[in-house]
Design an enzyme around this catalytic site. Structure first.
Site, short mmCIF file in Angstrom:
data_model
loop_
_atom_site.label_atom_id
_atom_site.label_comp_id
_atom_site.label_asym_id
_atom_site.label_seq_id
_atom_site.Cartn_x
_atom_site.Cartn_y
_atom_site.Cartn_z
N ASN A 195 -8.49 -21.91 -19.57
CA ASN A 195 -8.80 -21.54 -20.76
C ASN A 195 -10.02 -20.65 -20.13
OD1 ASN A 195 -11.13 -20.31 -22.26
ND2 ASN A 195 -10.15 -21.39 -23.80
N ASP A 244 -12.93 -18.56 -20.51
CA ASP A 244 -13.96 -18.36 -21.44
C ASP A 244 -15.07 -18.30 -20.49
OD1 ASP A 244 -11.61 -17.06 -23.46
OD2 ASP A 244 -12.07 -18.58 -25.14
N HIS A 245 -15.60 -19.07 -20.64
CA HIS A 245 -16.86 -19.39 -19.86
C HIS A 245 -16.81 -18.90 -18.41
CE1 HIS A 245 -17.93 -22.20 -23.36
NE2 HIS A 245 -16.63 -22.40 -23.40
N ARG A 301 -25.65 -12.35 -18.30
CA ARG A 301 -26.71 -11.28 -17.86
C ARG A 301 -25.87 -9.75 -18.11
NH1 ARG A 301 -30.43 -12.75 -14.14
NH2 ARG A 301 -31.59 -13.45 -14.98
N HIS A 352 -10.07 -15.83 -25.09
CA HIS A 352 -10.14 -15.63 -27.01
C HIS A 352 -10.58 -14.28 -26.44
CE1 HIS A 352 -11.58 -17.11 -30.66
NE2 HIS A 352 -10.76 -16.37 -30.40
N ARG A 396 -12.62 -12.60 -28.70
CA ARG A 396 -13.04 -12.74 -29.77
C ARG A 396 -13.41 -11.32 -30.30
NH1 ARG A 396 -14.89 -18.13 -30.19
NH2 ARG A 396 -16.50 -17.47 -32.35
N ARG A 432 -18.29 -11.39 -27.67
CA ARG A 432 -19.53 -11.91 -26.80
C ARG A 432 -19.00 -12.38 -26.02
NH1 ARG A 432 -19.57 -17.88 -30.35
NH2 ARG A 432 -19.51 -16.80 -32.10
N HIS A 433 -17.57 -12.80 -24.80
CA HIS A 433 -17.50 -13.37 -23.79
C HIS A 433 -17.01 -12.30 -23.16
CE1 HIS A 433 -14.70 -15.82 -25.67
NE2 HIS A 433 -15.26 -16.62 -26.06
N GLU A 493 -5.19 -16.01 -27.07
CA GLU A 493 -6.19 -16.82 -28.42
C GLU A 493 -6.91 -15.38 -29.26
OE1 GLU A 493 -8.70 -19.79 -28.02
OE2 GLU A 493 -7.64 -21.16 -27.10
N THR A 541 -14.60 -22.63 -31.53
CA THR A 541 -13.73 -22.74 -32.29
C THR A 541 -13.66 -24.23 -32.99
OG1 THR A 541 -12.37 -21.17 -30.79
CG2 THR A 541 -10.98 -22.38 -33.26
N GLU A 559 -0.67 -25.26 -31.79
CA GLU A 559 -1.39 -26.72 -30.81
C GLU A 559 -1.91 -26.48 -31.53
OE1 GLU A 559 -3.72 -23.75 -27.85
OE2 GLU A 559 -5.17 -24.94 -28.14
N HIS A 572 -9.12 -27.78 -26.67
CA HIS A 572 -10.56 -28.06 -27.62
C HIS A 572 -10.96 -29.44 -27.39
CE1 HIS A 572 -14.21 -26.74 -29.93
NE2 HIS A 572 -13.07 -25.47 -29.57
N GLY A 597 -10.45 -25.79 -20.96
CA GLY A 597 -11.53 -24.65 -20.07
C GLY A 597 -13.32 -25.33 -20.06
N1 PXP Z 1 -7.53 -24.35 -27.21
C1 PXP Z 1 -8.52 -22.95 -27.98
C2 PXP Z 1 -7.52 -22.59 -29.59
C3 PXP Z 1 -9.34 -23.20 -28.23
O1 PXP Z 1 -10.04 -22.47 -28.96
C4 PXP Z 1 -9.87 -23.74 -27.08
C5 PXP Z 1 -11.69 -22.91 -26.99
O2 PXP Z 1 -11.73 -21.41 -26.65
C6 PXP Z 1 -10.07 -24.37 -26.35
C7 PXP Z 1 -8.93 -24.81 -26.85
C8 PXP Z 1 -10.37 -25.08 -24.84
O3 PXP Z 1 -11.52 -25.55 -25.20
P1 PXP Z 1 -11.88 -26.47 -23.99
O4 PXP Z 1 -13.22 -25.08 -23.50
O5 PXP Z 1 -13.47 -27.72 -25.79
O6 PXP Z 1 -11.65 -26.84 -23.09
#
Ligand code: PXP
Length: 249
Positions: free
Chosen positions: A7, A9-10, A18, A43, A45, A49-50, A70, A101, A151, A190, A212
């Protein structure tokens, strides 16, 4: 053996801190694939936001493994999914105030809405996974929704005190077995990290773990020394600048 969905997203989170162009999650997804990622998860959103729409569009063109989108179960997101055609949609609950989430979907309460979305996505040949807590009643509702994947939310396992962790792991283990009896295929994710991932990866029937935050955190840890070295080299040994001596206009 379970596979790994990364994942990213980060990575987009760092960019959006920035509102700039780096780091770009699109080429980073390629690096994740080179590292062995079996899939890329983002994801999108509702508050953007990201991850941005542009990221999802470009990832669709560049991801060579599998793209898992997602998203919340909304009409707006349905339109994105039907246009982009990811390899899987994972429906998740979404709340604007949350940092991440927080819990699984309440499939029991939203069964008819979710079933309609699942059907629409299936009609477009997009497999659907539902993000749920490891709970037999929810899993039964997942089966009834027509979804073929779930999941399992591993957050409670990941956050549990060490004394509670065996119980939370047992719930994941049992829920995986129950889901498979219902004919569902099982992913999980997660809060998984380098310390707690192995028992979940070893659950029989577990197909993919979506991870992620810890992977991006680790990338910073293992990459920081090199990044500082490169910046210090530029500062200590600057090349003559083409900017000096130029006039503007
Ligand atoms: N699965 C789902 C459905 C999520 O919402 C997330 C967080 O975005 C993850 C997996 C990954 O979680 P983490 O970033 O804590 O590894």
């Amino acid at each position: 053996m379970a596979s790994l969905g990364v994942n990213i997203d980060h990575i987009a989170n760092i960019r959006e801190a920035r509102h700039t162009v780096e780091p770009d999650p699109v080429p980073m997804a390629m690096l994740a694939e080179l590292g062995g990622a079996d899939g890329i998860t983002v994801h999108l959103r509702e508050d953007r936001r990201h991850v941005q729409d542009r990221d999802v569009e470009l990832l669709r063109q560049t991801v060579r493994s599998r793209l898992n989108l997602e998203m919340a179960a909304t009409e707006e997101m349905m339109a994105v999914a039907l246009r982009v055609q990811p390899d899987m949609v994972t429906l998740v609950p979404e709340n604007r105030q949350e940092v991440t989430t927080e819990g699984g979907l309440d499939v029991v309460a939203q069964l008819s809405t979710l079933a309609a979305m699942v059907e629409k996505l299936h009609n477009s040949n997009i497999p659907v996974s539902l993000f749920v807590d490891p709970d037999a009643t929810e899993l039964e509702a997942c089966r009834d929704s027509g979804a073929r994947w779930v999941e399992l939310h591993t957050g409670r396992y990941a956050e549990a005190e060490w004394k509670e962790q065996p119980y939370e792991l047992a719930r994941l283990n049992e829920s995986t077995a129950i889901a498979r009896q219902f004919g569902l295929r099982v992913n999980a994710g997660h809060g998984l990290n380098y310390q707690n991932v192995e028992p979940v990866a070893a659950i029989p029937g577990m197909e993919e773990l979506n991870i992620g935050h810890t992977v991006v955190a680790r990338a910073v840890a293992v990459g920081l020394q090199q990044a500082v070295r490169e910046m210090k080299a530029l500062i200590q040994n600057p090349r003559p600048s083409f900017l000096f001596g130029q006039t503007i206009g």
